[in-house]
Scaffold this motif. Structure first.
Motif, PDB file in Angstrom:
ATOM      1  N   MET A 238     -43.780 -36.034 211.506  1.00 17.53           N
ATOM      2  CA  MET A 238     -44.965 -36.654 210.911  1.00 17.53           C
ATOM      3  C   MET A 238     -45.817 -35.590 210.227  1.00 17.53           C
ATOM      4  O   MET A 238     -46.127 -34.547 210.810  1.00 17.53           O
ATOM      5  CB  MET A 238     -45.797 -37.355 211.994  1.00 17.53           C
ATOM      6  N   ILE A 239     -46.165 -35.825 208.978  1.00 15.58           N
ATOM      7  CA  ILE A 239     -47.071 -34.962 208.236  1.00 15.58           C
ATOM      8  C   ILE A 239     -48.302 -35.787 207.869  1.00 15.58           C
ATOM      9  O   ILE A 239     -48.179 -36.889 207.324  1.00 15.58           O
ATOM     10  CB  ILE A 239     -46.435 -34.414 206.931  1.00 15.58           C
ATOM     11  N   ILE A 240     -49.478 -35.252 208.184  1.00 16.62           N
ATOM     12  CA  ILE A 240     -50.723 -35.949 207.883  1.00 16.62           C
ATOM     13  C   ILE A 240     -51.513 -35.134 206.872  1.00 16.62           C
ATOM     14  O   ILE A 240     -51.807 -33.952 207.107  1.00 16.62           O
ATOM     15  CB  ILE A 240     -51.556 -36.159 209.156  1.00 16.62           C
ATOM     16  N   ASP A 241     -51.819 -35.720 205.750  1.00 21.05           N
ATOM     17  CA  ASP A 241     -52.643 -35.092 204.717  1.00 21.05           C
ATOM     18  C   ASP A 241     -54.091 -35.492 204.974  1.00 21.05           C
ATOM     19  O   ASP A 241     -54.459 -36.655 204.828  1.00 21.05           O
ATOM     20  CB  ASP A 241     -52.187 -35.555 203.331  1.00 21.05           C
ATOM     21  N   LEU A 242     -54.910 -34.519 205.393  1.00 18.72           N
ATOM     22  CA  LEU A 242     -56.288 -34.832 205.744  1.00 18.72           C
ATOM     23  C   LEU A 242     -57.106 -35.314 204.559  1.00 18.72           C
ATOM     24  O   LEU A 242     -58.128 -35.983 204.739  1.00 18.72           O
ATOM     25  CB  LEU A 242     -56.958 -33.636 206.420  1.00 18.72           C
ATOM     26  N   ASP A 243     -56.668 -35.014 203.346  1.00 17.78           N
ATOM     27  CA  ASP A 243     -57.369 -35.520 202.164  1.00 17.78           C
ATOM     28  C   ASP A 243     -57.256 -37.037 202.037  1.00 17.78           C
ATOM     29  O   ASP A 243     -58.043 -37.668 201.328  1.00 17.78           O
ATOM     30  CB  ASP A 243     -56.816 -34.866 200.888  1.00 17.78           C
ATOM     31  N   ASP A 244     -56.277 -37.614 202.727  1.00 16.78           N
ATOM     32  CA  ASP A 244     -56.094 -39.066 202.683  1.00 16.78           C
ATOM     33  C   ASP A 244     -56.895 -39.789 203.769  1.00 16.78           C
ATOM     34  O   ASP A 244     -56.881 -41.021 203.829  1.00 16.78           O
ATOM     35  CB  ASP A 244     -54.608 -39.421 202.863  1.00 16.78           C
ATOM     36  N   LEU A 245     -57.574 -39.030 204.625  1.00 17.43           N
ATOM     37  CA  LEU A 245     -58.290 -39.621 205.748  1.00 17.43           C
ATOM     38  C   LEU A 245     -59.783 -39.698 205.482  1.00 17.43           C
ATOM     39  O   LEU A 245     -60.346 -38.869 204.771  1.00 17.43           O
ATOM     40  CB  LEU A 245     -58.059 -38.798 207.027  1.00 17.43           C
ATOM     41  N   SER A 246     -60.418 -40.686 206.082  1.00 23.16           N
ATOM     42  CA  SER A 246     -61.875 -40.762 206.049  1.00 23.16           C
ATOM     43  C   SER A 246     -62.449 -39.709 206.994  1.00 23.16           C
ATOM     44  O   SER A 246     -61.719 -39.092 207.780  1.00 23.16           O
ATOM     45  CB  SER A 246     -62.340 -42.155 206.491  1.00 23.16           C
ATOM     46  N   THR A 247     -63.757 -39.512 206.930  1.00 20.70           N
ATOM     47  CA  THR A 247     -64.394 -38.534 207.812  1.00 20.70           C
ATOM     48  C   THR A 247     -64.166 -38.881 209.277  1.00 20.70           C
ATOM     49  O   THR A 247     -63.840 -38.011 210.090  1.00 20.70           O
ATOM     50  CB  THR A 247     -65.909 -38.469 207.529  1.00 20.70           C
ATOM     51  N   SER A 248     -64.314 -40.155 209.635  1.00 22.58           N
ATOM     52  CA  SER A 248     -64.114 -40.548 211.036  1.00 22.58           C
ATOM     53  C   SER A 248     -62.654 -40.405 211.447  1.00 22.58           C
ATOM     54  O   SER A 248     -62.361 -39.997 212.587  1.00 22.58           O
ATOM     55  CB  SER A 248     -64.579 -41.987 211.257  1.00 22.58           C
ATOM     56  N   GLU A 249     -61.718 -40.705 210.544  1.00 25.93           N
ATOM     57  CA  GLU A 249     -60.300 -40.532 210.855  1.00 25.93           C
ATOM     58  C   GLU A 249     -59.948 -39.053 211.019  1.00 25.93           C
ATOM     59  O   GLU A 249     -59.139 -38.684 211.873  1.00 25.93           O
ATOM     60  CB  GLU A 249     -59.438 -41.166 209.768  1.00 25.93           C
ATOM     61  N   THR A 250     -60.559 -38.204 210.196  1.00 20.62           N
ATOM     62  CA  THR A 250     -60.338 -36.763 210.316  1.00 20.62           C
ATOM     63  C   THR A 250     -60.850 -36.255 211.652  1.00 20.62           C
ATOM     64  O   THR A 250     -60.180 -35.475 212.345  1.00 20.62           O
ATOM     65  CB  THR A 250     -61.035 -36.015 209.167  1.00 20.62           C
ATOM     66  N   TYR A 251     -62.051 -36.692 212.039  1.00 21.20           N
ATOM     67  CA  TYR A 251     -62.614 -36.301 213.333  1.00 21.20           C
ATOM     68  C   TYR A 251     -61.682 -36.726 214.461  1.00 21.20           C
ATOM     69  O   TYR A 251     -61.404 -35.940 215.385  1.00 21.20           O
ATOM     70  CB  TYR A 251     -64.000 -36.937 213.513  1.00 21.20           C
ATOM     71  N   PHE A 252     -61.188 -37.951 214.399  1.00 18.31           N
ATOM     72  CA  PHE A 252     -60.320 -38.483 215.444  1.00 18.31           C
ATOM     73  C   PHE A 252     -59.039 -37.661 215.547  1.00 18.31           C
ATOM     74  O   PHE A 252     -58.569 -37.340 216.644  1.00 18.31           O
ATOM     75  CB  PHE A 252     -59.998 -39.950 215.166  1.00 18.31           C
ATOM     76  N   ALA A 253     -58.477 -37.272 214.386  1.00 16.16           N
ATOM     77  CA  ALA A 253     -57.250 -36.467 214.375  1.00 16.16           C
ATOM     78  C   ALA A 253     -57.508 -35.055 214.902  1.00 16.16           C
ATOM     79  O   ALA A 253     -56.737 -34.526 215.714  1.00 16.16           O
ATOM     80  CB  ALA A 253     -56.672 -36.407 212.960  1.00 16.16           C
TER      81      ALA A 253
END
Length: 204
Positions: A1-16
């Motif tokens: 799994m690769i997660i691009d943080l640019d694709d995440l909202s601020t809350s999703e980034t915090y959660f990750a």
């Protein structure tokens, strides 16, 4: 799994991030309210950053209504604060102290916690915690669009419960992590406790 943080909202980034950067130490911060009593709150964006001068850093966001958290307001107004390292047995009051109370209302009073004198500190410490650090405000920096406040504190005094620390064979301070039994933070509603201690010699 690769997660691009640019694709995440601020809350999703915090959660990750809070699930990926684990375990994290928790700063259980006591600061002084303007009413003459004390605020208490936990923060897990926290660590040591420098030894000369001895600095720690705590990262503080904002309240749900967008105003600065009481901890930041208190520290900037009065300069002094005390950081505790909670033991596993303090998990319930530590977690409860993360609730948002009206400004000026003391978590100490709300949770029925006891305070003790902290020689060398203008402020008291939590009586039940085995380790506390007296700090003075060194600098506040802001990052990001929200912004997030980085509070740098200069350590002035340590309180360590008798039996938790001693001198090693070289005369240096040795804090026994198993006796401290510190609580750590994971992601979401999870905490970390009782991990195995592995001791290895430092490579030459």
């Amino acid at each position: 799994m690769i997660i691009d943080l640019d694709d995440l909202s601020t809350s999703e980034t915090y959660f990750a991030m809070t699930q990926a950067i684990i375990p994290r130490p928790i700063a259980w911060v006591l600061s002084e309210n303007g009413a003459g009593d004390y605020n208490l709150a936990p923060f897990s964006y926290f660590n040591a950053v420098c030894s000369d001068p001895p600095l720690i850093m705590i990262s503080l966001g904002k309240k749900p209504d967008g105003t600065p958290k009481d901890t930041r307001v208190n520290i900037e107004a009065r300069g002094s604060f005390v950081v505790h390292i909670a033991g596993v047995e303090q998990i319930q009051p530590l977690n409860a102290s993360s609730a948002t109370l009206p400004a000026g209302e003391s978590e100490i009073t709300h949770l029925g916690l006891e305070l003790a004198e902290f020689p060398g500190s203008r402020l008291p410490r939590l009586a039940e915690c085995r380790l506390a650090m007296a700090c003075e405000l060194y600098e506040v920096m802001e990052l990001g669009p929200v912004p997030q406040a980085l509070v740098f504190g200069r350590l002035t005094h340590l309180y360590i419960e008798d039996g938790v620390a001693e001198q090693d064979s070289k005369g240096r301070l040795k804090i026994h992590a198993d006796r401290l039994n510190p609580l750590g933070r994971l992601g979401a509603r999870e905490y970390f406790a009782g991990g195995e201690i592995i001791t290895l010699p430092r490579p030459a």
